[in-house]
Design an enzyme around this catalytic site. Structure first.
Site, short mmCIF file in Angstrom:
data_model
loop_
_atom_site.label_atom_id
_atom_site.label_comp_id
_atom_site.label_asym_id
_atom_site.label_seq_id
_atom_site.Cartn_x
_atom_site.Cartn_y
_atom_site.Cartn_z
N HIS A 17 47.41 56.04 -51.60
CA HIS A 17 47.36 55.40 -52.92
C HIS A 17 48.05 56.30 -53.96
CE1 HIS A 17 43.34 53.55 -51.43
NE2 HIS A 17 44.19 52.55 -51.51
N LYS A 41 33.48 42.76 -51.21
CA LYS A 41 33.24 43.90 -50.33
C LYS A 41 31.81 44.34 -50.60
CE LYS A 41 37.84 45.32 -49.35
NZ LYS A 41 38.90 46.32 -49.37
N ARG A 91 52.00 49.12 -45.77
CA ARG A 91 52.07 50.08 -44.66
C ARG A 91 52.63 49.43 -43.41
NH1 ARG A 91 45.79 51.22 -45.17
NH2 ARG A 91 46.07 48.98 -45.26
N SER A 129 41.34 53.87 -46.77
CA SER A 129 40.05 54.35 -47.29
C SER A 129 38.98 54.24 -46.20
CB SER A 129 39.62 53.52 -48.50
OG SER A 129 40.56 53.64 -49.54
O1 PNS Z 1 42.24 47.80 -52.22
P1 PNS Z 1 42.20 46.39 -51.77
O2 PNS Z 1 40.85 46.02 -51.27
O3 PNS Z 1 43.28 46.10 -50.78
O4 PNS Z 1 42.50 45.50 -53.07
C1 PNS Z 1 42.54 44.11 -53.01
C2 PNS Z 1 42.81 43.51 -54.39
C3 PNS Z 1 41.96 44.13 -55.47
C4 PNS Z 1 44.24 43.69 -54.79
C5 PNS Z 1 42.50 42.01 -54.23
O5 PNS Z 1 41.25 41.84 -53.62
C6 PNS Z 1 42.49 41.28 -55.53
O6 PNS Z 1 43.51 41.09 -56.13
N1 PNS Z 1 41.27 40.92 -55.97
C7 PNS Z 1 41.04 40.33 -57.25
C8 PNS Z 1 40.59 38.91 -57.11
C9 PNS Z 1 41.79 38.04 -57.06
O7 PNS Z 1 42.63 38.06 -57.94
N2 PNS Z 1 41.87 37.26 -55.98
C10 PNS Z 1 42.97 36.39 -55.75
C11 PNS Z 1 43.98 37.03 -54.84
S1 PNS Z 1 44.40 36.03 -53.49
#
Ligand code: PNS
Length: 164
Positions: A17, A41, A91, A129
């Site tokens: 990150h 989560k 990745r 993570s």
């Molecule tokens: O670190 P992560 O878990 O890969 O992050 C995922 C993240 C935060 C980018 C994704 O879950 C997200 O954008 N969540 C916010 C909710 C949202 O906008 N959902 C619609 C996306 S399809």
């Protein structure tokens, strides 16, 4: 001024990150790291406050990087920052699949917001993570995977010594 938003769970922030954050900070006037208070989560290891503190410590040397938390849709958070750019790291091919779907659905609900993918530096291509937490839980050294302050927080959180 062009602002980009790098959203994620960051439970905890890894060197992978951090590499993305550093590279994005050289491309944009400002980078806002958005820490998702993620209800899907179920049980993050670190509270949202802890994740924000770890990121602020880790990025203290990058003056154009800010760390904030958000709830709800990432596109709404991006707009609230007067930005239209989401940064995500890629990745693997499986990241490509899931990230492309997320970027495309985000564009359906917010056509003014675009996702910019940065390819992860090869030395971090294996890193996540989840992997760091798993190693740390079993007392393996994690100093090569996370910023120093995060290794200390993991040690404290998991009541382990000698994570270095
Ligand atoms: O670190 P992560 O878990 O890969 O992050 C995922 C993240 C935060 C980018 C994704 O879950 C997200 O954008 N969540 C916010 C909710 C949202 O906008 N959902 C619609 C996306 S399809």
């Amino acid at each position: 001024m062009v602002t980009a938003v790098y959203p994620g769970s960051f439970d905890p922030v890894t060197n992978g990150h951090f590499d993305i954050i550093k590279r994005a900070s050289m491309m944009f006037d400002e980078v806002v790291i958005g820490v998702l208070n993620n209800s899907e989560k179920k049980s993050p290891l670190f509270s949202m406050e802890e994740r924000v503190i770890m990121l602020r410590d880790a990025t203290a040397g990058l003056p154009n990087v800010k760390v904030e938390c958000f709830d709800g849709l990432v596109v709404d958070f991006v707009r609230s920052k007067d930005s239209h750019i989401i940064i995500r790291g890629l990745r693997t091919m499986s990241d490509f699949d899931s990230e492309t779907s997320m970027a495309q659905s985000n564009r359906l609900v917010a056509p003014d917001v675009d996702t910019l993918f940065l390819s992860t530096s090869v030395e971090y291509s294996y890193l996540s993570s989840s992997m760091v937490k798993e190693y740390a839980r079993y007392g393996a050294p994690v100093k090569d995977f996370v910023p120093e302050n995060v290794a200390l927080m993991l040690e404290k959180k998991l009541h382990l010594t000698n994570l270095n």
